[in-house]
Scaffold this active site. Structure first.
Site, mmCIF file in Angstrom:
data_model
loop_
_atom_site.group_PDB
_atom_site.id
_atom_site.type_symbol
_atom_site.label_atom_id
_atom_site.label_comp_id
_atom_site.label_asym_id
_atom_site.label_seq_id
_atom_site.Cartn_x
_atom_site.Cartn_y
_atom_site.Cartn_z
ATOM 1 N N GLU A 115 82.377 34.469 26.338
ATOM 2 C CA GLU A 115 83.407 35.524 26.391
ATOM 3 C C GLU A 115 82.740 36.873 26.256
ATOM 4 O OE1 GLU A 115 86.018 34.843 23.095
ATOM 5 O OE2 GLU A 115 86.328 32.762 23.682
ATOM 6 N N LYS A 117 82.132 40.347 24.455
ATOM 7 C CA LYS A 117 82.249 40.822 23.077
ATOM 8 C C LYS A 117 82.810 42.240 23.149
ATOM 9 C CE LYS A 117 79.712 41.057 18.729
ATOM 10 N NZ LYS A 117 80.272 42.297 18.273
ATOM 11 N N ASP A 119 84.101 45.780 21.964
ATOM 12 C CA ASP A 119 83.602 46.649 20.902
ATOM 13 C C ASP A 119 84.736 47.499 20.328
ATOM 14 O OD1 ASP A 119 81.856 47.775 19.173
ATOM 15 O OD2 ASP A 119 80.893 49.094 20.624
ATOM 16 N N TYR A 227 91.186 36.526 21.093
ATOM 17 C CA TYR A 227 90.153 35.543 21.445
ATOM 18 C C TYR A 227 90.018 34.363 20.495
ATOM 19 C CZ TYR A 227 87.858 38.993 18.418
ATOM 20 O OH TYR A 227 87.560 39.862 17.416
ATOM 21 N N LYS A 314 73.802 40.386 21.975
ATOM 22 C CA LYS A 314 74.046 41.825 22.134
ATOM 23 C C LYS A 314 73.290 42.348 23.355
ATOM 24 C CE LYS A 314 76.180 43.859 18.922
ATOM 25 N NZ LYS A 314 75.823 44.179 17.637
ATOM 26 N N CYS A 422 63.537 80.354 9.508
ATOM 27 C CA CYS A 422 64.711 80.070 10.342
ATOM 28 C C CYS A 422 64.530 80.690 11.726
ATOM 29 C CB CYS A 422 65.974 80.631 9.689
ATOM 30 S SG CYS A 422 67.424 80.500 10.750
ATOM 31 N N CYS A 425 67.205 83.649 12.075
ATOM 32 C CA CYS A 425 67.264 84.868 11.271
ATOM 33 C C CYS A 425 65.974 85.150 10.496
ATOM 34 C CB CYS A 425 68.457 84.826 10.315
ATOM 35 S SG CYS A 425 68.233 83.653 8.972
ATOM 36 N N CYS A 440 68.490 76.612 6.351
ATOM 37 C CA CYS A 440 68.361 78.057 6.191
ATOM 38 C C CYS A 440 69.340 78.494 5.101
ATOM 39 C CB CYS A 440 68.684 78.763 7.506
ATOM 40 S SG CYS A 440 68.923 80.534 7.268
ATOM 41 N N CYS A 446 72.905 84.666 8.584
ATOM 42 C CA CYS A 446 72.345 83.893 9.698
ATOM 43 C C CYS A 446 73.443 83.672 10.754
ATOM 44 C CB CYS A 446 71.825 82.570 9.151
ATOM 45 S SG CYS A 446 71.078 81.520 10.393
HETATM 46 S S1 IVH Z 1 85.045 35.460 17.698
HETATM 47 C C1 IVH Z 1 84.756 33.253 13.714
HETATM 48 N N1 IVH Z 1 85.133 36.587 20.062
HETATM 49 O O1 IVH Z 1 82.741 40.730 17.083
HETATM 50 C C2 IVH Z 1 84.605 33.941 15.021
HETATM 51 N N2 IVH Z 1 84.644 37.963 18.187
HETATM 52 O O2 IVH Z 1 80.324 40.611 15.442
HETATM 53 C C3 IVH Z 1 85.349 35.194 15.073
HETATM 54 N N3 IVH Z 1 84.374 40.338 18.734
HETATM 55 O O3 IVH Z 1 84.293 40.187 13.984
HETATM 56 C C4 IVH Z 1 84.951 36.132 16.096
HETATM 57 N N4 IVH Z 1 84.737 40.157 20.893
HETATM 58 O O4 IVH Z 1 85.500 41.676 15.736
HETATM 59 C C5 IVH Z 1 84.918 36.773 18.744
HETATM 60 N N5 IVH Z 1 85.304 37.450 22.221
HETATM 61 C C6 IVH Z 1 85.099 37.640 20.906
HETATM 62 C C7 IVH Z 1 84.826 38.921 20.357
HETATM 63 C C8 IVH Z 1 84.589 39.039 18.984
HETATM 64 C C9 IVH Z 1 84.477 40.989 19.891
HETATM 65 C C10 IVH Z 1 84.063 40.991 17.440
HETATM 66 C C11 IVH Z 1 84.910 40.530 16.285
HETATM 67 C C12 IVH Z 1 83.944 39.952 15.305
HETATM 68 C C13 IVH Z 1 82.676 40.654 15.682
HETATM 69 C C14 IVH Z 1 81.462 39.886 15.237
#
Ligand code: IVH
Length: 687
Positions: A115, A117, A119, A227, A314, A422, A425, A440, A446
């Site tokens: 999936e 991730k 942000d 999710y 990541k 600085c 000034c 400064c 300034c």
């Molecule tokens: S699953 C026990 N799925 O990433 C598993 N988390 O670094 C629970 N996050 O706390 C998390 N996308 O806030 C899951 N597709 C995804 C996600 C996801 C973003 C975030 C979530 C989690 C954090 C962990």
């Protein structure tokens, strides 16, 4: 005792230091929404701490950052709710090798769900008998804040669902996000209103979710992806099936979910989304891998912090190598001198970058950087790009400690490369012990500091004077028309209109706005004065205790320290401010101009301005107070009670048995419903 037994292993000190650093980073990330450490650096340090703790088991501490997830608790005003199932975080990986290591520990025939991730920040939605009853933030993982009134502003989240086989109770967890488009719009508005910008959509979403003003939340346009489903008697035997069931019930589930059967398939998914994610409307920072089979998930179980059946990968931060042409030094509004890298222009995440921060003197020394070097530039979660390393190195500040520090000509003579005076000034710079920055001290002479004070004075939350942006203030300063905040009220129409780019109309706007600012209440005038360490909230508290500037001027340290949130440092700063003749003169001039230097009768009677500007409809039956009492409370806190729901309604204070007609109208107009408990919680928030 012999000498050796007194010497402590240096690793013990390192453990303590790392715990402190990581706690601090967690606090800045989760509570302040102002991250200072990259995720990567955080992970490197966390791993080092884990290794050291394994070597020194006697130093085990349940409060160590290795034992718990970061916390975003700390905001008052929301109901605190204990999670039925703890909200854990995920382990991070950064390479194929690390993913392979993880997969090796899984059963042979494992299916892995990939999936995106997202942000943003995690939320847990509780559905009881098909109705959304709570929306709880992660908090410290064990308990969080119920922000349901804010969550209900998200159009894609259903308030109630219908269908077959809906469990009596289930939780759907997911991520709340501010889409890029809304983020950019919000920051543009903030820029125009001269408010501090959000560094990234995650911070903006987090700041938004914690607002005590659902109407403003609705205006900002949050979104969500869900999710993870939890509860008892849930449909399906796999994670994937459950998400598909949730989609059937009408929940926002991403399309980018794939079931994979090998590391190769996982890597193909990663490769695809590493580029394709740039076309998504929301921010993503990696992918999440989850074991699909729920029975296998149970068997794999959890560590103290995260499930063994899931892991994050990541995406690497986007970075570019380019030549450092020169280092210049920039003096900020508070006098801090920041070294700026002037770069050979380079394309990065869609924009051309030619300047980046080098943070401070120590940073330049540690990385051993000098003009002519090829350096790595990165756009992290912050607005300003940063230099993270130089060629041949990893490009990560966290790894540079291993390098030997070369004594080049550039660095050899003490701080010869860093200015001692600085650049604006010429005043000798000072370095406050314990701080990395040079500053400064010429606060009053300034130029950037003088202009900074004026910018603060006119800003939205202070005197809210329109038409005086940074450029206009610069212009008027250069012309010698503006040297202090008191000069503002001596500006004449012809002086302003004479300026390039400013016509008569804008001159009149500025004058009108200056005139209007004479009605700004005393608490904001106090904040606008820019007394060091007196922020917006502190100013409000001080103004409530000292109802005029004349009484405040003679306040003793003891009296000041008796105010909530005011400590010795703040008290000393206030006393020093009023001991300065120039400041007293400025105050006198502002007083003569007609500014509010004391609170009005009405302000003294209001308990707070928490509900100022809000139109509130009361509907239903209440448990704790009568309707009339709620009506009085609304007025005492600066709000207005209105009879019927319209577009102008800020929210409905909804008790039991609220009529279906009103409920439908509120839903149709996306007007938030605030429960009795939530409303009372709003009013207990000090601000
Ligand atoms: S699953 C026990 N799925 O990433 C598993 N988390 O670094 C629970 N996050 O706390 C998390 N996308 O806030 C899951 N597709 C995804 C996600 C996801 C973003 C975030 C979530 C989690 C954090 C962990």
């Amino acid at each position: 005792m012999d000498l050796f037994s007194q010497i402590e292993a240096p690793e013990r000190e390192e453990i303590r230091r790392l715990r402190e650093e990581l706690e601090d980073a967690n606090y800045r990330y989760y509570v302040l929404n102002q991250p200072t450490m990259s995720d990567r650096d955080f992970d490197v340090k966390l791993r080092r701490l884990q290794d050291l703790e394994a070597l020194y088991p006697d130093m085990f501490d349940p409060k160590s950052p290795t034992q718990h997830v970061g916390s975003d608790l700390g905001k008052k005003g929301f109901e605190q709710v204990a999670h039925r199932y703890p909200m854990l975080s995920l382990g991070n990986t950064y390479s194929r090798e690390e993913i392979e290591d993880w997969v090796r520990k899984l059963p042979q025939d494992v299916e892995i769900v990939c999936e995106l991730k997202y942000d943003g920040l995690s939320i847990s939605l509780w559905y009881e008998d098909g109705k959304l009853t709570k929306a709880v933030t992660r908090g410290d993982g064990q308990k969080g804040d119920n922000v349901i009134a804010n969550i209900k502003t998200i159009a894609s989240i259903p308030w109630s669902i219908q269908g077959e086989h809906i469990p009596t109770f289930f939780e759907l967890r997911g991520e709340v996000l501010l889409p890029w488009a809304q983020f950019e719009r919000l920051n543009k508005e903030r820029e125009e209103q001269e408010e501090q910008l959000f560094a990234n959509p995650r911070n903006a979403a987090s700041g938004t979710l914690k607002l005590q003003d659902p109407q403003e939340v609705a205006r900002r346009g949050l979104d969500a992806y869900l999710y993870y489903m939890l509860g008892e008697d849930l449909p399906g035997n796999t994670h994937y099936d459950r998400l598909m069931a949730a989609r059937q019930w009408g929940f926002p589930i991403s399309d980018a979910i794939r079931v994979c059967h090998s590391v190769d398939e996982v890597m193909a998914y990663i490769a695809y989304w590493d580029t394709e994610r740039k076309n998504l409307p929301v921010a993503t920072d990696g992918i999440v891998l989850k074991v699909n089979n729920l029975q296998q998930q149970v068997e794999l179980g959890y560590t103290a912090k995260s499930p063994r059946w899931a892991i994050a990968y990541k995406f690497p931060a986007e970075k570019q190598l380019t030549r450092l042409k020169a280092i210049t030094y920039q003096v900020g509004r508070t006098g801090i001198v920041t070294p700026v890298a002037n770069l050979e222009p380079v394309q990065l995440s869609g924009t051309m970058v030619q300047r980046a921060t080098l943070h401070n003197e120590d940073f330049i020394r540690q990385l051993d950087i000098q003009p002519g070097d090829n350096v790595w530039v990165e756009k992290g979660g912050e607005i300003i790009p940063k230099i993270t390393g130089k060629e041949n190195l990893t490009g990560e500040a966290g790894h540079t400690a291993e390098r030997s520090y070369s004594e080049t000509v550039f660095h050899s003579e003490g701080r010869s490369f860093f200015p001692t005076k600085c650049p604006e000034c010429g005043t000798e710079l000072v370095r406050i012990p314990g701080e990395a920055a040079w500053r400064c001290p010429n606060e009053k002479g300034c130029p950037p500091q003088i202009k900074g004070k004026i910018e603060h004075f006119v800003s939205r939350k202070a005197m809210s004077i329109d038409g005086l942006g940074e450029e206009t203030i610069d212009l008027l300063f250069e012309q010698g028309l503006l040297h202090s905040i008191a000069d503002l009220y001596d500006l004449r129409q012809e002086d302003i209109a004479r300026q390039e780019r400013l016509g008569e109309k804008s001159a009149q706007n500025i004058l009108d706005s200056l005139e209007a600012s004479k009605q700004v209440p005393w608490s904001r005038v106090l904040f606008a004065l820019g007394i060091r360490m007196v922020g917006e909230t502190t100013a409000k508290k001080i103004a409530r205790r000292f109802r005029s500037i004349d009484t405040l001027q003679w306040a003793t340290e003891e009296q000041l320290c008796a105010i909530d949130d005011v400590g010795k440092q703040i008290a000393d700063s206030i006393i020093a401010y009023f001991a300065d003749m120039d400041n007293l003169q400025t105050i006198q001039r502002l007083r003569e101009a007609g500014l509010q230097m004391e609170s009005t009768e009405q302000e003294q009677q209001a308990l707070s301005d928490t509900l100022a500007g809000k139109n509130i409809v009361i509907s239903g039956v209440f448990a704790h107070h009568s309707r009339d009492e709620y009506k009085a409370m609304i007025e005492l806190h600066g709000g207005k009670n209105t009879g019927s729901i319209s577009k102008k309604t800020s929210f409905v204070l909804a008790g039991d048995n609220m009529g279906p007609e009103k409920r439908n109208k509120a839903e149709a107009l996306s007007i938030p419903l605030v429960s009795e408990d939530e409303f009372l919680a709003m009013l207990t928030t000090e601000n």
